[in-house]
Design a protein around this motif. Structure first.
Motif, mmCIF file in Angstrom:
data_model
loop_
_atom_site.group_PDB
_atom_site.id
_atom_site.type_symbol
_atom_site.label_atom_id
_atom_site.label_comp_id
_atom_site.label_asym_id
_atom_site.label_seq_id
_atom_site.Cartn_x
_atom_site.Cartn_y
_atom_site.Cartn_z
ATOM 1 N N LEU A 29 0.813 -1.220 0.000
ATOM 2 C CA LEU A 29 0.000 0.000 0.000
ATOM 3 C C LEU A 29 0.846 1.269 0.000
ATOM 4 O O LEU A 29 0.372 2.327 -0.427
ATOM 5 C CB LEU A 29 -0.969 -0.015 1.185
ATOM 6 C CG LEU A 29 -2.147 -0.970 1.007
ATOM 7 C CD1 LEU A 29 -2.859 -1.200 2.329
ATOM 8 C CD2 LEU A 29 -3.104 -0.436 -0.048
ATOM 9 N N ASP A 30 2.086 1.164 0.456
ATOM 10 C CA ASP A 30 2.982 2.325 0.373
ATOM 11 C C ASP A 30 3.209 2.742 -1.079
ATOM 12 O O ASP A 30 3.441 3.912 -1.364
ATOM 13 C CB ASP A 30 4.335 2.020 1.034
ATOM 14 C CG ASP A 30 4.268 2.050 2.552
ATOM 15 O OD1 ASP A 30 3.268 2.557 3.105
ATOM 16 O OD2 ASP A 30 5.220 1.558 3.176
ATOM 17 N N THR A 31 3.157 1.776 -1.984
ATOM 18 C CA THR A 31 3.376 2.076 -3.402
ATOM 19 C C THR A 31 2.089 2.038 -4.231
ATOM 20 O O THR A 31 2.100 2.413 -5.399
ATOM 21 C CB THR A 31 4.393 1.094 -4.019
ATOM 22 O OG1 THR A 31 3.896 -0.237 -3.871
ATOM 23 C CG2 THR A 31 5.750 1.232 -3.346
ATOM 24 N N HIS A 32 0.989 1.568 -3.635
ATOM 25 C CA HIS A 32 -0.301 1.479 -4.332
ATOM 26 C C HIS A 32 -1.414 1.993 -3.401
ATOM 27 O O HIS A 32 -2.339 1.253 -3.048
ATOM 28 C CB HIS A 32 -0.603 0.036 -4.732
ATOM 29 C CG HIS A 32 0.400 -0.569 -5.645
ATOM 30 N ND1 HIS A 32 1.603 -1.076 -5.201
ATOM 31 C CD2 HIS A 32 0.386 -0.733 -6.991
ATOM 32 C CE1 HIS A 32 2.284 -1.539 -6.236
ATOM 33 N NE2 HIS A 32 1.564 -1.341 -7.333
ATOM 34 N N PRO A 33 -1.357 3.268 -3.005
ATOM 35 C CA PRO A 33 -2.289 3.786 -2.002
ATOM 36 C C PRO A 33 -3.747 3.864 -2.460
ATOM 37 O O PRO A 33 -4.642 4.035 -1.624
ATOM 38 C CB PRO A 33 -1.745 5.182 -1.700
ATOM 39 C CG PRO A 33 -0.976 5.573 -2.911
ATOM 40 C CD PRO A 33 -0.411 4.281 -3.451
ATOM 41 N N GLU A 34 -3.997 3.702 -3.726
ATOM 42 C CA GLU A 34 -5.366 3.788 -4.259
ATOM 43 C C GLU A 34 -6.024 2.413 -4.416
ATOM 44 O O GLU A 34 -7.152 2.330 -4.898
ATOM 45 C CB GLU A 34 -5.357 4.502 -5.618
ATOM 46 C CG GLU A 34 -4.722 5.883 -5.589
ATOM 47 C CD GLU A 34 -5.568 6.908 -4.869
ATOM 48 O OE1 GLU A 34 -6.811 6.825 -4.954
ATOM 49 O OE2 GLU A 34 -4.980 7.783 -4.209
ATOM 50 N N ASP A 35 -5.354 1.345 -4.037
ATOM 51 C CA ASP A 35 -5.880 -0.011 -4.228
ATOM 52 C C ASP A 35 -6.908 -0.325 -3.137
ATOM 53 O O ASP A 35 -6.573 -0.738 -2.032
ATOM 54 C CB ASP A 35 -4.739 -1.023 -4.216
ATOM 55 C CG ASP A 35 -5.186 -2.420 -4.619
ATOM 56 O OD1 ASP A 35 -6.367 -2.762 -4.412
ATOM 57 O OD2 ASP A 35 -4.342 -3.170 -5.129
ATOM 58 N N TYR A 36 -8.158 -0.123 -3.490
ATOM 59 C CA TYR A 36 -9.254 -0.290 -2.533
ATOM 60 C C TYR A 36 -9.320 -1.714 -1.985
ATOM 61 O O TYR A 36 -9.532 -1.924 -0.784
ATOM 62 C CB TYR A 36 -10.586 0.083 -3.195
ATOM 63 C CG TYR A 36 -11.759 -0.034 -2.263
ATOM 64 C CD1 TYR A 36 -12.038 0.981 -1.356
ATOM 65 C CD2 TYR A 36 -12.571 -1.151 -2.277
ATOM 66 C CE1 TYR A 36 -13.108 0.881 -0.483
ATOM 67 C CE2 TYR A 36 -13.641 -1.270 -1.412
ATOM 68 C CZ TYR A 36 -13.910 -0.247 -0.513
ATOM 69 O OH TYR A 36 -14.961 -0.366 0.367
#
Length: 86
Positions: A29-36
């Motif tokens: 999530l640090d690199t993909h913060p929009e991944d619901y």
């Protein structure tokens, strides 16, 4: 040293596995913060971990100190084994 039931190790291993998943999802999530979907999985595992931790501590005593775990009466942090001793 105090003898522990096999169930102690089973629950501790379950906590360790969930901790691994939480750390892995955190890094993702640090690199993909929009991944619901990943955020939903993260929140689900955090909730599950809290439930398992509560169950473990009720049966075997606190896992952490300095306000991160409740204590039974009498104060039981001093009672071995501590999680890193097993």
């Amino acid at each position: 040293m105090k003898q522990l039931p096999a169930h102690y190790y089973d629950v501790l291993e379950e906590l360790q596995a969930i901790d691994f998943v939480i750390v892995d999802l955190t890094l993702y999530l640090d690199t993909h913060p929009e991944d619901y979907e990943a955020i939903s999985q993260y929140n689900m595992y955090v909730k599950t971990r809290k439930q398992i931790k509560k169950k473990f501590e009720k049966e075997f005593g606190p896992l952490t100190h300095y306000g991160y775990s409740y204590s039974n009466y009498p104060w039981d942090w001093k009672d071995a084994p501590w999680p890193w001793q097993v």
